[in-house]
Design an enzyme around this catalytic site. Sequence first.
Site, short mmCIF file in Angstrom:
data_model
loop_
_atom_site.label_atom_id
_atom_site.label_comp_id
_atom_site.label_asym_id
_atom_site.label_seq_id
_atom_site.Cartn_x
_atom_site.Cartn_y
_atom_site.Cartn_z
N ARG A 115 -12.05 78.02 30.81
CA ARG A 115 -11.46 78.47 29.47
C ARG A 115 -9.94 78.60 29.69
O ARG A 115 -9.18 78.70 28.73
CB ARG A 115 -12.14 79.57 28.48
CG ARG A 115 -13.49 79.28 28.12
CD ARG A 115 -13.91 80.22 27.01
NE ARG A 115 -14.15 81.62 27.45
CZ ARG A 115 -14.23 82.69 26.59
NH1 ARG A 115 -14.57 82.21 25.35
NH2 ARG A 115 -14.43 83.76 26.94
N ASP A 116 -9.51 78.43 30.87
CA ASP A 116 -7.97 78.51 31.11
C ASP A 116 -7.48 77.80 32.28
O ASP A 116 -6.80 78.44 32.88
CB ASP A 116 -7.56 80.20 31.20
CG ASP A 116 -6.20 80.39 30.79
OD1 ASP A 116 -5.65 79.56 29.93
OD2 ASP A 116 -5.58 81.49 31.20
#
Length: 208
Positions: A22-23
């Site tokens: 997610r990042d």
Amino acid sequence: TNFTGHILKGLAFLHANNIVHRDIKCENLLLTGMGNAETWVVKIADFGHSRIVDDDAGMFTPTGTVSHMAPEIMQLQSQLSVTSSSSVHVPRTSSMLLSDIWSLGCAITEMSSRGNPHYQTAQRPDARDILLYRLVHDSNNNNENYTLENAVGQIESSQSSSCDRDELINLVTDCFEMDESKRKSAFCLLNDYENLLGTDEFEEDMQD
């Protein structure tokens, strides 16, 4: 491009274990090793936003770095603006795994051209709203992909014409597939671009 292969191997391992990072961005990639560049290895770091997903419906928090967010994550974020919740209900949380591939496309572009596809917009205080508008607009118009256009333009202006550059553009194009149901997985990208990425020993490495 070997560094991209390292990252994809890491994502393939995470996704095989139902973990979405997610990042994914250059700031969360560590270069390890000393001496000869052939011994350098890129490793994925900062799992503060990561979570385990599965094939069941559930609540999902759309988070990450705005300039690297996939369209489906941006659209989920837009739903939060009309609720007081920090999470959104999704039919299948495992479908969020492929958002990492979009973010990888941003990182590849930055490594290849020293700027992610949205580096200018990302500096603005209203960056989230601008990018949300553009990504949602492109999602509803099959022939438009602002992110991909920027990425290809940056790579073409930063690298001389070659077969490797063409393959790199093809790889980025696959990463920036607007429809997440059609976006290729890390496993598929490793196999499709094994000559470019130097990942011909991928299956053996995973077994070890």
